[in-house]
Design a protein around this motif. Structure first.
Motif, PDB file in Angstrom:
ATOM      1  N   SER A  17      38.407  44.369  60.013  1.00 53.81           N
ATOM      2  CA  SER A  17      38.825  45.738  59.707  1.00 53.81           C
ATOM      3  C   SER A  17      39.195  45.883  58.229  1.00 53.81           C
ATOM      4  O   SER A  17      38.831  46.868  57.583  1.00 53.81           O
ATOM      5  CB  SER A  17      40.026  46.109  60.581  1.00 53.81           C
ATOM      6  OG  SER A  17      40.651  47.283  60.120  1.00 53.81           O
ATOM      7  N   THR A  60      39.908  51.939  60.432  1.00 53.93           N
ATOM      8  CA  THR A  60      41.250  52.347  60.855  1.00 53.93           C
ATOM      9  C   THR A  60      41.348  52.377  62.371  1.00 53.93           C
ATOM     10  O   THR A  60      42.389  52.046  62.949  1.00 53.93           O
ATOM     11  CB  THR A  60      41.607  53.728  60.281  1.00 53.93           C
ATOM     12  OG1 THR A  60      40.542  54.649  60.560  1.00 53.93           O
ATOM     13  CG2 THR A  60      41.823  53.665  58.772  1.00 53.93           C
ATOM     14  N   ALA A  87      48.370  53.434  60.740  1.00 54.86           N
ATOM     15  CA  ALA A  87      46.914  53.432  60.928  1.00 54.86           C
ATOM     16  C   ALA A  87      46.420  54.591  61.783  1.00 54.86           C
ATOM     17  O   ALA A  87      45.394  55.207  61.464  1.00 54.86           O
ATOM     18  CB  ALA A  87      46.477  52.102  61.545  1.00 54.86           C
ATOM     19  N   SER A 141      49.182  48.847  55.761  1.00 54.06           N
ATOM     20  CA  SER A 141      49.346  48.822  57.217  1.00 54.06           C
ATOM     21  C   SER A 141      48.629  47.618  57.822  1.00 54.06           C
ATOM     22  O   SER A 141      49.129  46.987  58.762  1.00 54.06           O
ATOM     23  CB  SER A 141      48.829  50.122  57.841  1.00 54.06           C
ATOM     24  OG  SER A 141      47.458  50.317  57.570  1.00 54.06           O
ATOM     25  N   ASN A 142      47.459  47.281  57.280  1.00 56.57           N
ATOM     26  CA  ASN A 142      46.721  46.126  57.776  1.00 56.57           C
ATOM     27  C   ASN A 142      47.503  44.831  57.520  1.00 56.57           C
ATOM     28  O   ASN A 142      47.595  43.963  58.393  1.00 56.57           O
ATOM     29  CB  ASN A 142      45.349  46.049  57.094  1.00 56.57           C
ATOM     30  CG  ASN A 142      44.369  45.178  57.839  1.00 56.57           C
ATOM     31  OD1 ASN A 142      44.560  43.977  57.926  1.00 56.57           O
ATOM     32  ND2 ASN A 142      43.311  45.773  58.355  1.00 56.57           N
ATOM     33  N   THR A 194      50.539  49.932  63.082  1.00 54.44           N
ATOM     34  CA  THR A 194      49.818  50.890  63.921  1.00 54.44           C
ATOM     35  C   THR A 194      50.291  52.314  63.657  1.00 54.44           C
ATOM     36  O   THR A 194      49.494  53.268  63.674  1.00 54.44           O
ATOM     37  CB  THR A 194      50.014  50.559  65.411  1.00 54.44           C
ATOM     38  OG1 THR A 194      49.654  49.198  65.646  1.00 54.44           O
ATOM     39  CG2 THR A 194      49.157  51.455  66.293  1.00 54.44           C
ATOM     40  N   GLY A 218      37.208  48.347  55.788  1.00 56.70           N
ATOM     41  CA  GLY A 218      37.966  49.454  55.212  1.00 56.70           C
ATOM     42  C   GLY A 218      37.918  49.474  53.700  1.00 56.70           C
ATOM     43  O   GLY A 218      37.763  50.537  53.082  1.00 56.70           O
ATOM     44  N   MET A 265      42.252  49.047  63.837  1.00 64.67           N
ATOM     45  CA  MET A 265      43.691  48.751  63.817  1.00 64.67           C
ATOM     46  C   MET A 265      44.391  49.457  64.969  1.00 64.67           C
ATOM     47  O   MET A 265      45.238  48.871  65.652  1.00 64.67           O
ATOM     48  CB  MET A 265      44.304  49.177  62.480  1.00 64.67           C
ATOM     49  CG  MET A 265      44.014  48.228  61.342  1.00 64.67           C
ATOM     50  SD  MET A 265      45.151  48.462  59.951  1.00 64.67           S
ATOM     51  CE  MET A 265      44.616  50.056  59.363  1.00 64.67           C
ATOM     52  N   LEU A 302      46.385  57.898  60.002  1.00 63.17           N
ATOM     53  CA  LEU A 302      45.446  57.760  58.888  1.00 63.17           C
ATOM     54  C   LEU A 302      44.016  57.972  59.374  1.00 63.17           C
ATOM     55  O   LEU A 302      43.212  58.634  58.702  1.00 63.17           O
ATOM     56  CB  LEU A 302      45.602  56.371  58.262  1.00 63.17           C
ATOM     57  CG  LEU A 302      45.059  56.186  56.844  1.00 63.17           C
ATOM     58  CD1 LEU A 302      45.781  57.116  55.873  1.00 63.17           C
ATOM     59  CD2 LEU A 302      45.220  54.738  56.404  1.00 63.17           C
ATOM     60  N   MET A 303      43.691  57.431  60.528  1.00 61.13           N
ATOM     61  CA  MET A 303      42.342  57.604  61.084  1.00 61.13           C
ATOM     62  C   MET A 303      42.045  59.083  61.335  1.00 61.13           C
ATOM     63  O   MET A 303      40.992  59.589  60.930  1.00 61.13           O
ATOM     64  CB  MET A 303      42.210  56.817  62.391  1.00 61.13           C
ATOM     65  CG  MET A 303      40.879  57.025  63.102  1.00 61.13           C
ATOM     66  SD  MET A 303      40.747  56.115  64.660  1.00 61.13           S
ATOM     67  CE  MET A 303      41.941  56.996  65.674  1.00 61.13           C
ATOM     68  N   PHE A 321      45.995  52.070  53.918  1.00 59.67           N
ATOM     69  CA  PHE A 321      45.203  51.218  54.799  1.00 59.67           C
ATOM     70  C   PHE A 321      45.500  49.739  54.540  1.00 59.67           C
ATOM     71  O   PHE A 321      45.696  48.955  55.479  1.00 59.67           O
ATOM     72  CB  PHE A 321      43.709  51.499  54.591  1.00 59.67           C
ATOM     73  CG  PHE A 321      42.815  50.536  55.320  1.00 59.67           C
ATOM     74  CD1 PHE A 321      42.568  50.685  56.666  1.00 59.67           C
ATOM     75  CD2 PHE A 321      42.237  49.467  54.645  1.00 59.67           C
ATOM     76  CE1 PHE A 321      41.757  49.783  57.344  1.00 59.67           C
ATOM     77  CE2 PHE A 321      41.429  48.565  55.311  1.00 59.67           C
ATOM     78  CZ  PHE A 321      41.182  48.726  56.665  1.00 59.67           C
ATOM     79  N   THR A 359      54.281  59.558  57.944  1.00 61.68           N
ATOM     80  CA  THR A 359      52.915  59.420  57.449  1.00 61.68           C
ATOM     81  C   THR A 359      52.427  60.651  56.699  1.00 61.68           C
ATOM     82  O   THR A 359      51.612  60.530  55.784  1.00 61.68           O
ATOM     83  CB  THR A 359      51.951  59.112  58.620  1.00 61.68           C
ATOM     84  OG1 THR A 359      52.070  60.127  59.621  1.00 61.68           O
ATOM     85  CG2 THR A 359      52.248  57.756  59.216  1.00 61.68           C
TER      86      THR A 359
END
Length: 451
Positions: free
Chosen positions: A178, A16, A116, A82-83, A113, A182, A19, A119-120, A79, A66
């Motif tokens: 990524s 994450t 992400a 978003s990727n 982003t 992930g 990203m 989320l991280m 994840f 989020t």
């Protein structure tokens, strides 16, 4: 959907974080291309800055959702989505023939982003052991705090060799890696499909943020007053079914920590716009040299982020944050005062010292702010902090662009120097206030703990 495997927290944070790193990297790497983009797309600094400002606005609009998304969907699902959206944006920008297509791709990257980044930090706060949380936050923040300084180097090198569109080509490889990492590190988990979104609060907040940013960009008092209407609607609608839990600002010390953290965000984004443009337009260095200028400071910030996190875990937050704030403030004051007389080397030294302060304080401020909240409020605190972080970044970029554009319009010959120095003066005042606020916050929290 039930859990199928164990969490690999470090891998998930890195995936994450890559990203988030990619998003912030493009954000600042495009700044060094602005003189070229202004010629290619026949626009000025105020127009081309929307390549960065529009992207940050997209993040600021998405981040408030989020907290809901994390409750509604699994981390693995978010994840993956978003990727995918991020990759779509990169593909659009890799061939964009017009400024409109470029902005559309930037919006898609902003959405990716915007999911992400929170989320991280959600993974760090909920899955990492408490004793290692400072280090993990340092690692996570390192991926995003180093990117604003590396971005101009990356952008300058590619602009000079393969053209500005290649900035997006190479990031497709990073996002592909990524995605694989992930999916290997994040397990499938149970979701909560009955969770509902407060659409009224979301739309009114999005309108308010957009109107306020347009007001800042256009220096329009009338538009700023207009933005109060959607913000009022948001506050009323948010009370019934909270999209963002604003009550967390009532908790002791939280608001002060947040302010200091946001000032560092403004400094990072403001300098990443001002310095590369000043070096090219006033000192007449190449895009590659202007980009490489930011690299030593980036390395310093990257090295110190996890180190400062370990110091926080061992000694508490006061010493590393206090040292970082004072160091960054002194460096910025010296750079501002002597700005017209500083050579390339003098500016470089000032930036490295400033990034030393950033490395000690930036991630620790976020860790400390979120650590003041009850664990059940971490998701809301994460969303609030990231929303404000991106909006402040967008605002700082817009304000710096206005300083530069207005000074050049008044004084075509010396305007770049004056506009850049005015921007640094604004950032210096903000960080001086942050030092005072942090000191007062520290005294209050120590008194509260002793009572």
């Amino acid at each position: 959907m039930m859990k199928t495997k164990e969490w690999q927290v470090l891998g998930a944070v890195i995936a994450t974080g890559m990203m988030g790193f990619s998003g912030v990297l493009i954000e600042t790497s495009m700044n060094v291309t602005f003189p070229h983009l202004m010629q290619e797309f026949h626009t000025n600094a105020s127009g081309v800055q929307w390549v960065t400002t529009g992207y940050l606005l997209a993040i600021a609009v998405v981040v408030p959702v989020t907290a809901y998304l994390i409750r509604r969907f699994s981390v693995r699902q978010l994840f993956t989505w978003s990727n995918g959206v991020f990759i779509l944006g990169l593909m659009l920008d890799s061939f964009s023939p017009t400024l409109a297509i470029l902005l559309l791709g930037r919006l898609a990257q902003g959405i990716g982003t915007g999911i992400a980044l929170p989320l991280m930090f959600h993974i760090i706060l909920t899955k990492s052991p408490l004793a290692k949380r400072g280090v993990m936050m340092g690692i996570g923040t390192m991926t995003t705090s180093i990117a604003p300084a590396i971005g101009p180097t990356y952008g300058g090198l590619l602009l000079s060799t393969l053209g500005w569109r290649s900035i997006f080509w190479f990031l497709l490889l990073i996002l592909g890696f990524s995605l694989v990492l992930g999916l290997r590190s994040i397990p499938a988990e149970q979701t909560h499909p009955k969770e509902t979104l407060n659409w009224g609060a979301f739309l009114s907040l999005a309108l308010g943020l957009t109107a306020l940013l347009l007001a800042i960009d256009g220096q329009s008092v009338w538009l700023a007053l207009v933005s109060l209407l959607p913000f009022t609607c948001f506050i009323l609608m948010n009370r019934r079914h909270p999209l963002l839990n604003l009550r967390i600002f009532k908790l002791a010390g939280f608001a002060g920590m947040v302010y200091a953290f946001l000032v560092f965000q403004a400094v990072l984004l403001g300098l990443s716009f001002v310095l590369p443009n000043y070096l090219q337009l006033a000192l007449h260095v190449s895009a590659t040299t202007a980009g490489l200028f930011m690299f030593p400071g980036a390395v310093m910030g990257a090295i110190l982020a996890p180190v400062s996190g370990r110091l926080l875990d061992r000694y508490g937050y006061a010493k590393p944050i206090g040292f970082g704030l004072v160091t960054a403030t002194l460096a910025l004051m010296v750079m501002t005062w002597f700005f017209p007389r500083l050579s390339f080397g003098g500016l470089l030294l000032g930036h490295v010292v400033l990034m030393t302060g950033v490395g000690f304080a930036y991630s620790n401020l976020m860790t400390t702010a979120l650590g003041l909240l009850p664990i059940e409020d971490h998701a809301d605190g994460n969303s609030v902090l990231n929303t404000l972080q991106q909006f402040i970044g967008a605002s700082a970029t817009a304000v710096m662009a206005q300083f530069l554009a207005q000074a050049v319009a008044k004084h075509p010959v010396t305007g770049v120097v004056q506009g850049s120095q005015n921007g640094l003066m604004c950032l210096t005042m903000l960080i001086l206030i942050a030092v005072i606020v942090f000191g007062a916050n520290l005294i209050y929290l120590k008194h509260k703990a002793s009572v």
